[in-house]
Scaffold this motif. Structure first.
Motif, short mmCIF file in Angstrom:
data_model
loop_
_atom_site.label_atom_id
_atom_site.label_comp_id
_atom_site.label_asym_id
_atom_site.label_seq_id
_atom_site.Cartn_x
_atom_site.Cartn_y
_atom_site.Cartn_z
N SER A 165 -2.12 16.66 79.65
CA SER A 165 -1.35 16.87 80.88
C SER A 165 0.15 16.75 80.62
CB SER A 165 -1.78 15.85 81.94
OG SER A 165 -3.13 16.04 82.28
N ALA A 166 0.52 15.83 79.72
CA ALA A 166 1.94 15.60 79.43
C ALA A 166 2.58 16.79 78.71
CB ALA A 166 2.10 14.33 78.60
N ILE A 167 1.84 17.41 77.78
CA ILE A 167 2.45 18.50 76.99
C ILE A 167 2.31 19.87 77.67
CG2 ILE A 167 2.03 17.28 74.83
CD1 ILE A 167 -0.20 19.37 74.28
N GLU A 168 1.41 20.01 78.61
CA GLU A 168 1.11 21.33 79.19
C GLU A 168 2.36 22.06 79.69
OE1 GLU A 168 -2.19 23.45 82.10
OE2 GLU A 168 -1.89 21.28 82.18
N PRO A 169 3.30 21.41 80.39
CA PRO A 169 4.49 22.15 80.86
C PRO A 169 5.48 22.48 79.75
CG PRO A 169 4.12 20.12 82.12
CD PRO A 169 3.31 20.01 80.89
N HIS A 170 5.30 21.89 78.56
CA HIS A 170 6.35 21.99 77.53
C HIS A 170 5.88 22.68 76.25
CE1 HIS A 170 8.79 19.36 80.01
NE2 HIS A 170 7.78 18.50 80.06
N VAL A 171 4.61 23.01 76.14
CA VAL A 171 4.12 23.61 74.90
C VAL A 171 4.63 25.05 74.78
CG1 VAL A 171 1.96 24.46 75.92
CG2 VAL A 171 2.06 23.89 73.48
N LYS A 172 5.08 25.41 73.58
CA LYS A 172 5.64 26.75 73.37
C LYS A 172 4.55 27.83 73.39
CE LYS A 172 10.17 26.36 72.57
NZ LYS A 172 10.74 26.73 71.28
N ASP A 173 3.40 27.51 72.80
CA ASP A 173 2.30 28.47 72.74
C ASP A 173 1.10 27.88 73.48
OD1 ASP A 173 0.40 30.33 72.19
OD2 ASP A 173 0.41 30.07 70.01
N ARG A 174 0.87 28.34 74.69
CA ARG A 174 -0.18 27.75 75.53
C ARG A 174 -1.58 28.00 74.96
NH1 ARG A 174 1.38 25.90 80.30
NH2 ARG A 174 -0.73 26.13 81.18
N ALA A 175 -1.70 28.96 74.06
CA ALA A 175 -3.01 29.26 73.48
C ALA A 175 -3.55 28.08 72.67
CB ALA A 175 -2.92 30.50 72.59
N VAL A 176 -2.65 27.21 72.18
CA VAL A 176 -3.12 26.08 71.37
C VAL A 176 -3.87 25.06 72.21
CG1 VAL A 176 -1.21 26.35 69.75
CG2 VAL A 176 -1.00 24.72 71.63
N LEU A 177 -3.76 25.13 73.54
CA LEU A 177 -4.44 24.17 74.41
C LEU A 177 -5.90 24.55 74.67
CD1 LEU A 177 -1.65 23.52 77.08
CD2 LEU A 177 -2.20 22.16 75.06
N GLN A 178 -6.25 25.78 74.37
CA GLN A 178 -7.60 26.24 74.67
C GLN A 178 -8.63 25.46 73.85
OE1 GLN A 178 -7.76 30.46 74.11
NE2 GLN A 178 -6.18 30.89 75.65
N GLY A 179 -9.63 24.97 74.54
CA GLY A 179 -10.71 24.26 73.87
C GLY A 179 -10.38 22.86 73.43
N ARG A 180 -9.23 22.34 73.85
CA ARG A 180 -8.83 21.00 73.40
C ARG A 180 -9.44 19.88 74.27
NH1 ARG A 180 -7.20 21.67 68.26
NH2 ARG A 180 -5.66 23.35 68.09
N ARG A 181 -9.74 20.18 75.52
CA ARG A 181 -10.26 19.13 76.39
C ARG A 181 -11.66 18.70 75.93
NH1 ARG A 181 -6.75 18.43 80.37
NH2 ARG A 181 -5.40 20.19 80.96
N GLY A 182 -11.83 17.41 75.79
CA GLY A 182 -13.10 16.86 75.32
C GLY A 182 -13.20 16.77 73.81
N ALA A 183 -12.18 17.35 73.09
CA ALA A 183 -12.19 17.27 71.62
C ALA A 183 -11.74 15.89 71.17
CB ALA A 183 -11.30 18.35 71.04
#
Length: 537
Positions: A80-98
């Motif tokens: 949640s903290a990095i979501e507004p600031h990440v340069k490439d949002r694709a890197v967030l895919q599949g990260r939840r629960g990892a």
């Protein structure tokens, strides 16, 4: 029966002993110990910094800016903290629960217990200074420029930043104090070039503002050190595909090292050969606007003629027919040997893996054709020269007849403060006499000061120079001949510190295409020298 029990018991004891010895061997073997450590740790690589490329004063030309890299353990709060600031949002895919940490670039730092923030140097920028000199890499391997020439040194002197996480027996990561930062010391090693960062930036800016397609070389005439070398159009190492596919402008070509038709600048070499042979500067010739060379009519650029001129006047007004007549009095061997000593027809090795083309200087057999010798006398015909060669020749007139060898790398530094190993020592060729050099130098000063040449007369500085408009024999889309504009000179006039050579590819007349840029560079160098003098007081 007891015997059988004793035998079985003895076998068990032997097996356990052998097993114990095997376990002892495994536990003490370094290879297996290392494997055990790896099985209980997880290493996340954050970024690697490679060795620097410096200017002559150890100011970095790369690795100047940094980017924010985050090591993130994918907890809900961290994501949640990095979501507004990440340069490439694709890197967030599949990260939840990892449960495995990952690396991403942020536009600003964030504060979270599951996030570690690092500032990692950026090797290039979109407006990279001196891209043709620095070159570029592909997959962290040097492909061109100094990146290629010094690939082993630049890659060997690097620093990797990593985080090592501890893991339990089933490879679950332990967070909190169980992670270790593995960070090598700051990279200080680098290549020390001869460039002056301020002068390089200034020359690039002047080239852009004057829409120059070509090259600018600024050189120390006494040492041969290149203070600036610009090729336009340039390119960004961060968007190479666009430049690779530009089949019209070829931005990856270093025009400072490429051969071009030269034109009237070569008159300085012809005059030098005449003086070396003993011909007096008072030699006069009546220019009528044309001359008959064994049945071939050759024109002066001033079709109605210049009238009577001596050698100095012929240089100031760039009279073609005067130099055709002058060359007819010069022995072929003297003309060619003088031109060769002044740099023509010879490649210039600026640094390991960075060499100019030879250009082309006619040979003695080719000068048996009177028209070819006439063409050579004012820089036409088969003659080809590079901006680096022209800068070396011009330095000869400033340096009392000694031609310096241009070079780009002073040496290698391992601490970012001193040169640990010298790469290149100054070298010179005794090309012409001091008397000849001084006479040509004075003719160049007279050329800039002549009122007819106001387009390349600086307003603050003093200078000497010579223009050229080189015919190419090639036509543009409008069926007009493509002409290259040149200007080479020095500043200040009486005690020169810099030689400046400008080529404008397809620019037309040298006085109008290269002249304004030359005057501006002279004035900006004057301002820079004054500013530096004030800062030392």
């Amino acid at each position: 029966m007891w015997k059988r029990l004793i035998i079985v018991f003895s076998c068990f004891c032997l097996c356990f002993t052998l097993l114990y010895l095997r376990l002892f061997f495994i536990s003490t073997d370094e290879k297996y110990a290392e494997m055990a450590v790896r099985q209980t740790t997880y290493t996340l690589n954050i970024g690697r910094t490679y060795a620097n490329i410096y200017d002559a004063n150890f100011r970095p030309l790369i690795n100047e800016r940094s980017k924010i890299i985050a090591s993130v353990y994918p907890s809900e709060s961290a994501l949640s903290a990095i979501e507004p600031h990440v340069k490439d949002r694709a890197v967030l895919q599949g990260r939840r629960g990892a449960t495995i940490p990952f690396v991403c670039e942020l536009d600003e730092a964030v504060d979270n217990e599951d996030i570690d923030i690092f500032n990692i140097p950026i090797r290039y920028s979109d407006e990279q200074i001196a891209p043709h000199i620095i070159g570029y890499t592909r997959d962290n391997i040097g492909v061109s420029g100094l990146e290629y020439a010094y690939d082993d040194f630049l890659r060997d002197n690097s620093s990797q930043v990593s985080i090592q996480y501890s893991a339990d027996g089933i490879r679950q990561l332990k967070l909190g104090n169980s992670k270790t930062l593995i960070e090598q010391k700051q990279v200080r090693a680098g290549i020390v070039t001869t460039l002056d960062k301020d002068i390089q930036k200034m020359a690039e800016k002047v080239a852009r503002e004057n829409a120059i397609k070509g090259a600018i070389v600024i050189m120390d005439p006494y040492s041969g050190e290149i203070k600036a070398m610009v090729s336009m159009p340039d390119f960004s190492p961060l968007s190479l595909e666009k430049s690779l596919n530009d089949d019209e402008n070829y931005p990856l070509v270093n025009r400072a090292l490429s051969g071009y038709n030269l034109g009237s600048i070569f008159k300085l070499a012809t005059a030098s050969a005449a003086l070396e042979q003993g011909i007096n500067t008072n030699l006069e010739y009546d220019c009528k606007g044309y001359v008959d060379v064994k049945g071939q009519i050759m024109n002066c650029h001033k079709l109605d003629g210049h009238g009577v001129l001596d050698m100095g006047g012929a240089i100031v007004h760039s009279c073609n027919t005067y130099f055709i007549e002058l060359a007819s009095k010069i022995d072929d061997k003297v003309l060619l040997s003088t031109a060769s000593a002044l740099s023509f027809g010879k490649s210039v090795n600026l640094a390991t893996g960075m060499r100019s083309v030879n250009g082309y200087l006619q040979n003695k057999g080719e000068l048996y054709n009177p028209a070819e010798k006439a063409n050579l006398s004012f820089g036409q015909g088969m003659l080809l020269a590079t901006p680096i060669q022209v800068a070396q020749m011009t330095s000869t007139f400033v340096n009392g007849g000694r031609t310096p060898r241009a070079f780009l790398v002073k040496g290698l530094s391992y601490d970012g403060e001193t040169i640990g190993s010298e790469e290149t020592a100054p070298a010179f060729t005794n090309a012409i006499s001091k008397s000849t050099a001084n006479k040509i130098k004075n003719f160049m000063i007279e050329t800039v000061e002549d009122e007819s040449n106001e387009k390349f007369h600086p307003t603050k500085a003093t200078a000497g120079g010579k223009t050229a408009t080189a015919q190419t024999g090639r036509m543009d889309k409008d069926d007009k001949e493509i002409l290259h504009g040149w200007l080479t000179g020095f500043t200040p006039a009486k005690a020169p510190k810099y030689v400046i050579t400008i080529l404008v590819e397809g620019g037309g007349y040298g006085s109008s295409s290269a002249g304004p840029a030359f005057a501006e560079i002279c004035d900006k160098l004057y301002e820079l020298e004054e500013l530096r003098a004030e800062s030392q007081n």
